[in-house]
Write a protein that holds these residues in place. Structure first.
Motif, PDB file in Angstrom:
ATOM      1  N   LEU A  80      13.356   5.545  -5.964  1.00  0.00           N
ATOM      2  CA  LEU A  80      12.026   5.462  -5.458  1.00  0.00           C
ATOM      3  C   LEU A  80      11.000   4.516  -6.408  1.00  0.00           C
ATOM      4  O   LEU A  80      10.947   5.039  -7.464  1.00  0.00           O
ATOM      5  N   PHE A  82       7.125   3.758  -6.357  1.00  0.00           N
ATOM      6  CA  PHE A  82       5.766   3.970  -5.894  1.00  0.00           C
ATOM      7  C   PHE A  82       4.767   3.191  -6.382  1.00  0.00           C
ATOM      8  O   PHE A  82       4.252   3.222  -7.559  1.00  0.00           O
ATOM      9  N   THR A  96      14.340   3.021  -2.090  1.00  0.00           N
ATOM     10  CA  THR A  96      13.183   3.144  -1.160  1.00  0.00           C
ATOM     11  C   THR A  96      11.625   2.811  -2.061  1.00  0.00           C
ATOM     12  O   THR A  96      11.847   2.978  -3.244  1.00  0.00           O
ATOM     13  N   ASN A  97      10.864   2.215  -1.383  1.00  0.00           N
ATOM     14  CA  ASN A  97       9.584   1.623  -1.736  1.00  0.00           C
ATOM     15  C   ASN A  97       8.283   1.967  -1.165  1.00  0.00           C
ATOM     16  O   ASN A  97       8.366   2.024   0.220  1.00  0.00           O
ATOM     17  N   TRP A  98       7.424   2.641  -1.621  1.00  0.00           N
ATOM     18  CA  TRP A  98       6.170   3.081  -1.103  1.00  0.00           C
ATOM     19  C   TRP A  98       4.927   2.569  -1.653  1.00  0.00           C
ATOM     20  O   TRP A  98       5.139   1.985  -3.025  1.00  0.00           O
ATOM     21  N   TYR A 100       0.866   2.920  -2.263  1.00  0.00           N
ATOM     22  CA  TYR A 100      -0.387   3.635  -2.161  1.00  0.00           C
ATOM     23  C   TYR A 100      -1.479   2.679  -2.389  1.00  0.00           C
ATOM     24  O   TYR A 100      -1.868   1.930  -3.390  1.00  0.00           O
ATOM     25  N   TYR A 146       8.087  -2.314   1.647  1.00  0.00           N
ATOM     26  CA  TYR A 146       7.759  -0.922   1.517  1.00  0.00           C
ATOM     27  C   TYR A 146       7.827  -0.274   2.910  1.00  0.00           C
ATOM     28  O   TYR A 146       7.621  -0.564   4.092  1.00  0.00           O
ATOM     29  N   SER A 147       8.731   0.952   2.889  1.00  0.00           N
ATOM     30  CA  SER A 147       9.103   1.681   4.153  1.00  0.00           C
ATOM     31  C   SER A 147       8.044   2.709   4.398  1.00  0.00           C
ATOM     32  O   SER A 147       7.639   3.102   5.542  1.00  0.00           O
ATOM     33  N   ARG A 148       6.877   2.911   3.624  1.00  0.00           N
ATOM     34  CA  ARG A 148       5.692   3.691   3.748  1.00  0.00           C
ATOM     35  C   ARG A 148       4.748   3.315   3.075  1.00  0.00           C
ATOM     36  O   ARG A 148       4.704   2.634   1.932  1.00  0.00           O
TER      37      ARG A 148
END
Length: 178
Positions: A80, A82, A96-98, A100, A146-148
């Motif tokens: 991950l 972030f 997985t990439n998020w 903020y 980015y998935s989220r």
């Protein structure tokens, strides 16, 4: 949940609310997961404990000089990534990439028409709010990594949708005490 997490924040050289979120997330996540923190090489990690009072002894620190290249390469070794700031133009290479997004930087360049005309014609023009014109530029492709996407408030959530055309979720716990 991932076993390895990389957090990135380019603003860790100065104390602030967004930086507190990053440092707090690093501390909390490091209790359970292998956590690394990428940050600008000019920052002083010793000051973070002084500013935020958090224990980062379990967090691997990675100073970076060229974030677009180094953070992308570094993120490939994590489950991950972030990205803890506004720069959605830094792509993520993790499984997985998020993102903020504290405040969505517009994917438009803006030109102040009044100043441009005033400089060209050398005459003063009245101040009005309709002089700033957005000039569309191509939307950065990195956002698709980015998935989220998270933000810190309903205000930022509305602007993220308006500027980036992305439905962001409010990051739990950001509005209260961390």
């Amino acid at each position: 949940m991932p076993r390895s997490i990389l957090l990135y924040d380019p603003y860790l050289g100065e104390p602030g609310g967004g930086q507190k979120v990053t440092i707090t997330a690093a501390e909390i996540l490091s209790r359970t997961y292998a956590v690394a923190l990428a940050y600008p090489a000019k920052s002083d990690p010793a000051r973070w404990t002084e500013w935020y009072g958090k224990d980062l002894s379990r967090v691997r620190l990675h100073p970076v000089r060229s974030p677009q290249r180094e953070v992308l390469e570094l993120s490939r070794g994590f489950e991950l990534f972030f990205n803890m700031h506004n720069a959605y133009w830094i792509g993520g290479g993790a499984k997985t990439n998020w993102l903020y997004c504290q405040w969505p930087i517009s994917p438009y360049r803006e030109i102040n028409v009044r100043l441009w005309i005033q400089r060209r014609l050398r005459i003063p023009l009245p101040m009005t709010r309709n002089w700033v014109v957005p000039l569309p530029i191509r939307r950065p492709n990195f956002l698709i990594d980015y998935s989220r996407v998270f933000c810190n408030s309903t205000f930022s959530q509305r602007w993220t949708l308006r500027r980036l055309h992305v439905a962001a979720q409010i990051l739990p716990g950001v509005g209260g005490n961390l």
